[in-house]
Design a protein around this motif. Structure first.
Motif, PDB file in Angstrom:
ATOM      1  N   ASN A 149       4.965   8.433  10.783  1.00 53.73           N
ATOM      2  CA  ASN A 149       6.264   7.888  10.354  1.00 53.73           C
ATOM      3  C   ASN A 149       6.650   6.671  11.196  1.00 53.73           C
ATOM      4  N   ALA A 150       6.318   6.712  12.479  1.00 47.80           N
ATOM      5  CA  ALA A 150       6.600   5.569  13.355  1.00 47.80           C
ATOM      6  C   ALA A 150       5.788   4.355  12.918  1.00 47.80           C
ATOM      7  N   VAL A 151       4.564   4.574  12.462  1.00 46.78           N
ATOM      8  CA  VAL A 151       3.730   3.478  11.958  1.00 46.78           C
ATOM      9  C   VAL A 151       4.364   2.879  10.707  1.00 46.78           C
ATOM     10  N   LEU A 152       4.876   3.730   9.832  1.00 49.48           N
ATOM     11  CA  LEU A 152       5.534   3.237   8.618  1.00 49.48           C
ATOM     12  C   LEU A 152       6.740   2.363   8.956  1.00 49.48           C
ATOM     13  N   VAL A 153       7.510   2.803   9.971  1.00 46.52           N
ATOM     14  CA  VAL A 153       8.671   2.022  10.398  1.00 46.52           C
ATOM     15  C   VAL A 153       8.236   0.641  10.896  1.00 46.52           C
ATOM     16  N   ALA A 154       7.161   0.617  11.703  1.00 42.87           N
ATOM     17  CA  ALA A 154       6.652  -0.649  12.237  1.00 42.87           C
ATOM     18  C   ALA A 154       6.173  -1.561  11.112  1.00 42.87           C
ATOM     19  N   LEU A 155       5.554  -0.984  10.092  1.00 38.64           N
ATOM     20  CA  LEU A 155       5.085  -1.781   8.954  1.00 38.64           C
ATOM     21  C   LEU A 155       6.261  -2.385   8.195  1.00 38.64           C
ATOM     22  N   LYS A 156       7.303  -1.601   8.019  1.00 38.17           N
ATOM     23  CA  LYS A 156       8.490  -2.094   7.311  1.00 38.17           C
ATOM     24  C   LYS A 156       9.168  -3.240   8.074  1.00 38.17           C
ATOM     25  N   LYS A 157       8.974  -3.219   9.379  1.00 32.88           N
ATOM     26  CA  LYS A 157       9.555  -4.283  10.203  1.00 32.88           C
ATOM     27  C   LYS A 157       8.683  -5.542  10.217  1.00 32.88           C
ATOM     28  N   GLY A 158       7.534  -5.466   9.527  1.00 33.91           N
ATOM     29  CA  GLY A 158       6.702  -6.656   9.402  1.00 33.91           C
ATOM     30  C   GLY A 158       5.472  -6.700  10.274  1.00 33.91           C
TER      31      GLY A 158
END
Length: 263
Positions: A149-158
């Motif tokens: 989930n933390a990886v997904l957050v980082a991806l959403k941040k670009g």
């Protein structure tokens, strides 16, 4: 003229004697040259199939083997071994199998699979085979759902997918390539991964982590392509073998259907 006829007759006698002399006699039993030649030919073919050159001494070796076998056979018969039920059954089975194998060989030789047969089988197979797709995917594998989930957050941040894969992924096979898995069909992956991947559109990243026995995955689908059906020549050996096998099975079934079998 008379001398010429006599000379010709003598030549025929000598030629016949030479042919007879080629046969081997063991206690009055004959081992024909045709048998020697057949065994030599078979053993030579076996050697060639294994990539070996036939030994030039092979004909003589075969002769000696057959002589030894004949001496032993005669002694076995003298002792009545050939009358023993288990030995009799083995002899009969060997004869049946030899004749059956030769019958099938001759059937195959007289009923070859033609190009038109292969073409028809190829067209049928091609029509019945759904188009096969290949997928070019990337993934980031981590140990826990929270990390995923933390990886997904980082991806959403670009944050770039490849950079995160190199930083976070625990998959040694793809980590160094930014998570790149190359081109594969869906069946190459474990079930949950393949199912999730095939539901993605080109360029899409999975909206939630996917769990497998290896951990938690974030998947990105880069591209999808439909694989071309193999050309006929690539499938020719397989199709030919399959068709011939079907013919043999049908031939056997027809013979059994005509036979009066009591069990």
């Amino acid at each position: 003229m008379k001398k010429t006829l006599i000379a010709g007759a003598l030549a025929c006698v000598f030629a016949a004697s030479a042919v007879l002399a080629a046969d081997i006699q063991v206690n009055g039993s004959q081992i024909s040259q045709a048998r020697v030649d057949a065994v030599t030919k078979m053993m030579s073919a076996q050697a060639q199939a294994q990539g070996q050159q036939a030994d030039p001494r092979l004909p003589e070796m075969v002769k000696q083997q057959l002589i030894t076998a004949e001496v032993l056979r005669q002694e076995a018969v003298r002792k009545g071994i050939d009358k023993q039920p288990d030995v009799r059954a083995e002899i009969e089975n060997a004869e049946a199998m030899t004749l059956a194998n030769q019958l099938i060989k001759q059937f195959v030789a007289t009923t070859p699979v033609t190009d038109s047969d292969i073409k028809a089988a190829y067209d049928k197979l091609k029509a019945a085979t759904p188009p096969k797709k290949s997928y070019h995917a990337q993934h980031i594998l981590v140990k826990t759902e929270a990390e995923a989930n933390a990886v997904l957050v980082a991806l959403k941040k670009g944050k770039p997918f490849a950079a995160l894969a190199k930083e976070k992924s625990i998959d040694p096979g793809s980590k160094g390539n930014g998570g790149d898995l190359g081109w594969n069909d869906a069946e190459s992956f474990v079930g949950p991964f393949g199912d999730a991947m095939t539901k993605l559109a080109k360029g899409q990243i999975s909206s939630k982590p996917v769990q497998t026995q290896y951990g938690w995955h974030i998947i990105k689908l880069d591209d999808v392509r439909t694989e071309a059906f193999p050309q006929m020549d690539a499938l020719r050996p397989q199709l030919e073998q399959q068709l011939q096998s079907q013919r043999i099975q049908q031939y056997i079934a027809d013979l059994k259907a005509k036979a009066k079998i009591q069990q």
